[in-house]
Design a protein around this motif. Structure first.
Motif, PDB file in Angstrom:
ATOM      1  N   UNK A 180      -3.016   6.627  26.288  1.00  0.00           N
ATOM      2  CA  UNK A 180      -4.360   7.183  26.194  1.00  0.00           C
ATOM      3  C   UNK A 180      -5.439   6.139  26.088  1.00  0.00           C
ATOM      4  N   UNK A 181      -6.664   6.602  26.260  1.00  0.00           N
ATOM      5  CA  UNK A 181      -7.795   5.713  26.048  1.00  0.00           C
ATOM      6  C   UNK A 181      -7.942   5.466  24.549  1.00  0.00           C
ATOM      7  N   UNK A 182      -8.379   4.275  24.209  1.00  0.00           N
ATOM      8  CA  UNK A 182      -8.634   3.944  22.808  1.00  0.00           C
ATOM      9  C   UNK A 182     -10.124   4.031  22.493  1.00  0.00           C
ATOM     10  N   UNK A 183     -10.899   4.460  23.477  1.00  0.00           N
ATOM     11  CA  UNK A 183     -12.352   4.534  23.333  1.00  0.00           C
ATOM     12  C   UNK A 183     -12.816   5.982  23.271  1.00  0.00           C
ATOM     13  N   UNK A 184     -14.060   6.175  22.885  1.00  0.00           N
ATOM     14  CA  UNK A 184     -14.628   7.519  22.849  1.00  0.00           C
ATOM     15  C   UNK A 184     -15.648   7.733  23.961  1.00  0.00           C
TER      16      UNK A 184
ATOM     17  N   UNK B  67      -4.430   9.008  14.555  1.00  0.00           N
ATOM     18  CA  UNK B  67      -3.832   9.625  13.363  1.00  0.00           C
ATOM     19  C   UNK B  67      -2.399  10.069  13.641  1.00  0.00           C
ATOM     20  N   UNK B  68      -2.164  10.629  14.813  1.00  0.00           N
ATOM     21  CA  UNK B  68      -0.829  11.093  15.183  1.00  0.00           C
ATOM     22  C   UNK B  68       0.125   9.909  15.336  1.00  0.00           C
ATOM     23  N   UNK B  69      -0.320   8.855  16.011  1.00  0.00           N
ATOM     24  CA  UNK B  69       0.525   7.665  16.180  1.00  0.00           C
ATOM     25  C   UNK B  69       0.916   7.099  14.824  1.00  0.00           C
TER      26      UNK B  69
ATOM     27  N   UNK C 132     -11.239  10.923  25.984  1.00  0.00           N
ATOM     28  CA  UNK C 132     -12.193  10.540  24.950  1.00  0.00           C
ATOM     29  C   UNK C 132     -12.276  11.543  23.794  1.00  0.00           C
ATOM     30  N   UNK C 133     -12.028  12.810  24.055  1.00  0.00           N
ATOM     31  CA  UNK C 133     -12.112  13.827  22.989  1.00  0.00           C
ATOM     32  C   UNK C 133     -10.947  13.713  22.004  1.00  0.00           C
ATOM     33  N   UNK C 134      -9.861  13.082  22.414  1.00  0.00           N
ATOM     34  CA  UNK C 134      -8.673  13.028  21.568  1.00  0.00           C
ATOM     35  C   UNK C 134      -8.370  11.686  20.943  1.00  0.00           C
ATOM     36  N   UNK C 135      -9.256  10.709  21.094  1.00  0.00           N
ATOM     37  CA  UNK C 135      -8.965   9.357  20.605  1.00  0.00           C
ATOM     38  C   UNK C 135      -8.696   9.320  19.106  1.00  0.00           C
ATOM     39  N   UNK C 136      -9.556   9.895  18.330  1.00  0.00           N
ATOM     40  CA  UNK C 136      -9.392   9.890  16.871  1.00  0.00           C
ATOM     41  C   UNK C 136      -8.094  10.590  16.457  1.00  0.00           C
TER      42      UNK C 136
ATOM     43  N   UNK D 154      -5.687  20.886  21.770  1.00  0.00           N
ATOM     44  CA  UNK D 154      -7.118  21.032  22.036  1.00  0.00           C
ATOM     45  C   UNK D 154      -7.952  20.438  20.897  1.00  0.00           C
ATOM     46  N   UNK D 155      -8.318  19.178  21.013  1.00  0.00           N
ATOM     47  CA  UNK D 155      -8.968  18.455  19.916  1.00  0.00           C
ATOM     48  C   UNK D 155     -10.249  19.118  19.415  1.00  0.00           C
ATOM     49  N   UNK D 156     -10.962  19.797  20.269  1.00  0.00           N
ATOM     50  CA  UNK D 156     -12.231  20.396  19.851  1.00  0.00           C
ATOM     51  C   UNK D 156     -12.059  21.759  19.172  1.00  0.00           C
TER      52      UNK D 156
END
Length: 143
Positions: A33-37, A17-19, A9-13, A107-109
């Protein structure tokens, strides 16, 4: 190039963008990956990426979670996987050049979306140097 990507969930956004950037560059991307947050368990989304790389289905993998640590630890449980947790383009380049990393853990955060995209570009563009590093990389595997 075939690339597998997975995230919690931390990396969805970041993943979206990467895709978009990868597909624009002509790469084939498999989204595990999950498409949700909403909160999920990262191993459920990281193991499929590691399996793709381990089995030669994907050339490289990209995994994303909050700190990058859990995703990285999960991926590195797989034989033939050399996942590198990176927080700068310089670390990414060294992971490819010296360690022949085949999965990039982000590390998305702790990095911006722009940094993540630049790090992925570095990951794809940097080659393994081989030579004195080859024997070291071969010693990484336990089998």
């Amino acid at each position: 190039m075939n690339i597998s990507i997975g995230n919690d969930h931390a990396g969805t956004e970041y993943k979206f963008a990467i895709i978009q950037d990868l597909e624009k560059a002509g790469h084939k991307v498999t989204n595990h990956g999950t498409d949700l947050e909403s909160s999920v368990d990262y191993p459920d989304f990281i193991h499929p990426v590691a399996k793709d790389v381990e089995n030669g289905i994907s050339d490289l993998g990209i995994i994303i979670c909050g700190s990058g640590n859990g995703a990285n630890m999960t991926a590195n449980k797989h034989q033939k996987v050399r996942s590198a947790l990176c927080w700068s383009k310089e670390i990414v380049a060294l992971a490819r050049q010296h360690n022949d990393a085949n999965i990039l853990s982000l590390p998305a955060r702790f990095i911006s979306k722009i940094q993540a995209i630049e790090m992925v570009k570095t990951f794809l563009e940097t080659e393994f140097e081989g030579g004195r590093h080859q024997g070291r990389v071969e010693k990484i595997s336990c089998s």
